[in-house]
Design a protein around this motif. Sequence first.
Motif, short mmCIF file in Angstrom:
data_model
loop_
_atom_site.label_atom_id
_atom_site.label_comp_id
_atom_site.label_asym_id
_atom_site.label_seq_id
_atom_site.Cartn_x
_atom_site.Cartn_y
_atom_site.Cartn_z
N UNK A 90 0.83 -1.20 0.00
CA UNK A 90 0.00 0.00 0.00
C UNK A 90 0.86 1.25 0.00
N UNK A 94 -0.29 11.82 3.16
CA UNK A 94 -0.95 12.67 4.15
C UNK A 94 -0.25 14.01 4.18
N UNK A 101 -5.07 12.86 8.35
CA UNK A 101 -5.57 11.61 7.80
C UNK A 101 -4.61 11.06 6.77
N UNK A 102 -4.37 9.76 6.82
CA UNK A 102 -3.61 9.08 5.79
C UNK A 102 -4.58 8.53 4.75
N UNK A 104 -4.94 6.04 1.56
CA UNK A 104 -4.27 4.87 1.02
C UNK A 104 -4.72 4.57 -0.40
N UNK A 105 -3.81 4.02 -1.18
CA UNK A 105 -4.18 3.46 -2.45
C UNK A 105 -4.91 2.14 -2.26
N UNK A 106 -5.32 1.55 -3.37
CA UNK A 106 -6.12 0.32 -3.30
C UNK A 106 -5.27 -0.93 -3.13
N UNK B 33 -5.48 7.11 15.90
CA UNK B 33 -6.43 7.06 14.81
C UNK B 33 -6.98 5.63 14.68
N UNK B 35 -8.77 3.15 11.78
CA UNK B 35 -9.05 2.94 10.37
C UNK B 35 -9.84 1.65 10.20
N UNK B 40 -9.83 -6.16 -0.11
CA UNK B 40 -9.46 -5.65 -1.42
C UNK B 40 -9.26 -4.15 -1.49
N UNK B 41 -9.30 -3.49 -0.36
CA UNK B 41 -9.17 -2.04 -0.35
C UNK B 41 -8.09 -1.60 0.64
N UNK B 42 -7.71 -0.32 0.54
CA UNK B 42 -6.80 0.24 1.52
C UNK B 42 -7.56 0.72 2.74
N UNK B 43 -6.87 0.93 3.86
CA UNK B 43 -7.53 1.43 5.07
C UNK B 43 -8.13 2.82 4.85
N UNK B 44 -9.23 3.08 5.54
CA UNK B 44 -9.90 4.37 5.47
C UNK B 44 -10.08 4.89 6.89
N UNK B 45 -9.74 6.15 7.09
CA UNK B 45 -9.82 6.75 8.43
C UNK B 45 -11.26 6.82 8.91
N UNK B 48 -10.02 10.37 14.58
CA UNK B 48 -8.78 10.71 15.28
C UNK B 48 -9.16 11.20 16.67
N UNK B 99 3.17 6.85 10.87
CA UNK B 99 2.03 6.16 11.46
C UNK B 99 2.44 4.73 11.74
#
Lengths: 113, 111
Positions: A90, A94, A101-102, A104-106, B33, B35, B40-45, B48, B99
């Motif tokens: 990944x 940020x 917030x970070x 991220x790509x997929x 934080x 997440x 199949x996806x990246x982490x999402x916030x 915080x 992080x």
Amino acid sequence: EAQVTQNPRYLITVTGKKLTVTCSQNMNHEYMSWYRQDPGLGLRQIYYSMNVEVTDKGDVPEGYKVSRKEKRNFPLILESPSPNQTSLYFCASRRGQMNTEAFFGQGTRLTVV
Amino acid sequence: TQLLEQSPQFLSIQEGENLTVYCNSSSVFSSLQWYRQEPGEGPVLLVTVVTGGEVKKLKRLTFQFGDARKDSSLHITAAQPGDTGLYLCARSGGSNYKLTFGKGTLLTVNP
């Protein structure tokens, strides 16, 4: 739309064949990083960059290189991939401040055979 | 390296149940934080938290930061299948804005 774009999403390669995974962000973020995610080990940082031409090692940098020639791009280079680099990768970006917030790509699922 | 310990590692529950997952460290956080990562996806916030004792709510999710800023919890009320995913806590620290993530709690909510 704010996003981090990685390519390719999936890659199967052979041991020793150089490869590059690209990462681009459209948010003008200063800070970019690469992580690998492995079962039981979680997300581990490979390399990071605090701005153009400023890069440094993360927790697991061996076998990887990065560059930051432009603010939006942060490619990950594997000069001579080995099977232990099979992983889910990944890219994240940020703003260069605390508590931000970070994004991220997929992800890129890499298999080295 | 200041580790973040998350528990439980795996959690499988039925739709409608409540649950709590935890994130602990022996060190004080300046902030934390949470997440969520879907397959199949990246982490999402999600949130915080920065102040000891702070509580934040996001619909059915309630996040709490411990008074001593060494621990945090995420409580989900009336879980739904759409809550399924890997929940990660992360701390930011040092001059490089790094992080550091816990290993996560993998939540499965069955219909």
